[in-house]
Write a protein that holds these residues in place. Sequence first.
Motif, short mmCIF file in Angstrom:
data_model
loop_
_atom_site.label_atom_id
_atom_site.label_comp_id
_atom_site.label_asym_id
_atom_site.label_seq_id
_atom_site.Cartn_x
_atom_site.Cartn_y
_atom_site.Cartn_z
N SER A 328 -20.33 -25.36 3.48
CA SER A 328 -20.55 -25.99 2.25
C SER A 328 -20.57 -27.70 2.84
O SER A 328 -21.47 -28.34 2.27
CB SER A 328 -19.44 -26.04 1.24
N PHE A 329 -19.35 -27.80 3.76
CA PHE A 329 -19.54 -29.38 4.29
C PHE A 329 -20.79 -29.52 5.20
O PHE A 329 -21.30 -30.71 5.03
CB PHE A 329 -18.35 -29.23 5.27
N GLN A 330 -21.32 -28.66 5.87
CA GLN A 330 -22.27 -28.63 6.59
C GLN A 330 -23.33 -29.28 5.80
O GLN A 330 -24.34 -29.82 6.03
CB GLN A 330 -22.52 -27.79 7.74
N LYS A 331 -23.93 -28.18 4.81
CA LYS A 331 -24.79 -28.37 4.00
C LYS A 331 -24.95 -29.78 3.31
O LYS A 331 -25.96 -30.30 3.18
CB LYS A 331 -24.80 -27.30 2.76
N ILE A 332 -23.84 -30.37 2.67
CA ILE A 332 -23.86 -31.41 2.22
C ILE A 332 -24.33 -32.66 2.92
O ILE A 332 -25.15 -33.30 2.70
CB ILE A 332 -22.40 -31.94 1.62
N LEU A 333 -23.81 -32.60 4.32
CA LEU A 333 -24.03 -33.77 5.44
C LEU A 333 -25.57 -33.48 5.53
O LEU A 333 -26.31 -34.31 5.80
CB LEU A 333 -23.20 -33.45 6.59
N ARG A 334 -26.31 -32.27 5.84
CA ARG A 334 -27.46 -32.04 6.28
C ARG A 334 -28.41 -32.49 5.04
O ARG A 334 -29.46 -33.04 5.26
CB ARG A 334 -27.75 -30.63 6.65
N GLU A 335 -28.40 -31.92 3.93
CA GLU A 335 -29.27 -31.98 2.70
C GLU A 335 -29.04 -33.15 2.14
O GLU A 335 -30.26 -33.98 1.73
CB GLU A 335 -29.31 -30.82 1.94
N THR A 336 -28.05 -33.56 1.81
CA THR A 336 -27.70 -34.84 1.09
C THR A 336 -27.95 -36.20 1.78
O THR A 336 -28.59 -37.20 1.27
CB THR A 336 -26.42 -35.13 0.33
N TYR A 337 -27.43 -36.27 3.33
CA TYR A 337 -27.23 -37.41 4.05
C TYR A 337 -28.23 -37.36 5.22
O TYR A 337 -28.51 -38.24 5.94
CB TYR A 337 -25.94 -37.72 4.37
N LYS A 338 -29.16 -36.07 5.35
CA LYS A 338 -29.84 -35.89 6.40
C LYS A 338 -29.30 -36.26 7.67
O LYS A 338 -30.13 -36.77 8.58
CB LYS A 338 -31.16 -36.77 6.04
N ILE A 339 -27.95 -35.75 7.88
CA ILE A 339 -27.42 -36.05 9.16
C ILE A 339 -27.31 -34.92 10.02
O ILE A 339 -26.80 -33.87 9.42
CB ILE A 339 -25.89 -36.40 8.77
N ARG A 340 -27.69 -34.80 11.33
CA ARG A 340 -27.68 -33.38 12.01
C ARG A 340 -26.36 -33.15 12.02
O ARG A 340 -25.44 -33.96 12.61
CB ARG A 340 -28.32 -34.03 13.36
N THR A 341 -25.95 -31.96 11.92
CA THR A 341 -24.58 -31.33 11.96
C THR A 341 -24.51 -29.95 12.50
O THR A 341 -25.27 -29.15 12.09
CB THR A 341 -24.01 -31.24 10.44
N THR A 342 -23.59 -29.86 13.27
CA THR A 342 -23.51 -28.45 13.94
C THR A 342 -22.07 -27.86 13.88
O THR A 342 -21.27 -28.79 13.51
CB THR A 342 -23.73 -28.49 15.56
N ILE A 343 -22.15 -26.89 14.03
CA ILE A 343 -20.62 -26.10 14.02
C ILE A 343 -20.39 -25.73 15.36
O ILE A 343 -21.10 -24.74 15.85
CB ILE A 343 -20.56 -24.99 13.02
#
Length: 382
Positions: A328-343
């Motif tokens: 969920s954390f990753q999804k918010i950063l990716r979809e709302t803020y368009k920030i590339r996020t990896t785990i």
Amino acid sequence: MKLKSVFDASEIKSEFESAGINPNFAIPIWKYVIQNPDCVWDEIPSLPSAAYSLLHSKFKTLTSSLHSLFHSSDGTTSKLLIKLQNGAFVEAVVMRYDTRLGMLGGKPRPGGIRSTLCISSQVGCKMGCTFCATGTMGFKSNLTSGEIVEQLVHASRIADIRNIVFMLLPWFDDCDQGMGEPLNNYNAVVEAVRVMLKQPFQLSPKRITISTVGIVHAINKLDNDLPGVSLAVSLHAPVQEIRCQIMPAARAFPLQKLMDALQTFQKNSQQKIFIEYIMLDGVNDQEQHAHLLGELLKTFQVVINLIPFNPIGSTSQFETSSIQSVSSFQKILRETYKIRTTIRKEMGQDISGACGQLVVNQPDIKKTPGTVELRDIEDLHL
């Protein structure tokens, strides 16, 4: 008299110049020692006669030794326990990544195995991060630039090292081990990196990453001293209050001053900044934290690496975030803020080689269930 590492560039340059020897002779010496780690000085060909007596009296081929070597069962990770000249131990970790396992443009990627070396810069650490076992052992000593480079020499005997990462990984053991805070040993780290960029190593600056909790005054110098080298910031919280709670050293480096330093670094370097963010259940992993982090970083060119927390013993005050929270954390950063996020994919857990579990002994630690993304540091530049 304590002999110095021949890979300590400033020392050998100073001694050679004082003796009227061209300091460029250091390069063929380094090359020979790397290829022949058990050599004696007289075996190295074509040096000025004065160089041999100076090397005998002042320097050792290697001041450290490989005490123990552990390999993970899947072959992806090797852990090196290195004994320093003063009897202390540090660890270095080689992580192998098969580029053919990924996809590029919807097609299988070409390539093969590439290896990243996570390297120590200190014995212990002054930062005292509450989720990091190194913080519990305190600061022991800085490594010399030669001791830092020697970790690459030892690792090069077991893998062809392509990337170097000075990482702030947690460590846990009852002996003097640890990676430390690279920018708290600034001069030695800068000198060691400069050696790694030269022959015979000839690493590319874009394949060297230096991580920090946010030592502002050092960040302000880094791009000028090591142009092209990547910066990773162990942020771990989107607001100063939580940072101070889990990272006491953050009190000396207010979040706004850190953001200003990162903005200047990015403007001058024109490089992405890597953000390390450890996921602590109920502390910094909620949706509101993701939104705060997104707002903080939305004007930067960053890659955020979410790190599942590894418990560092039965007394740990933190727990691992759930797979659902991380996703969920990753999804918010990716979809709302368009920030590339990896785990981060944890590697080498069966030899305690994962982040937070780097120890000599092998505790019974199970992998966090679920699927996380496989990411190599080099891919994050793309």
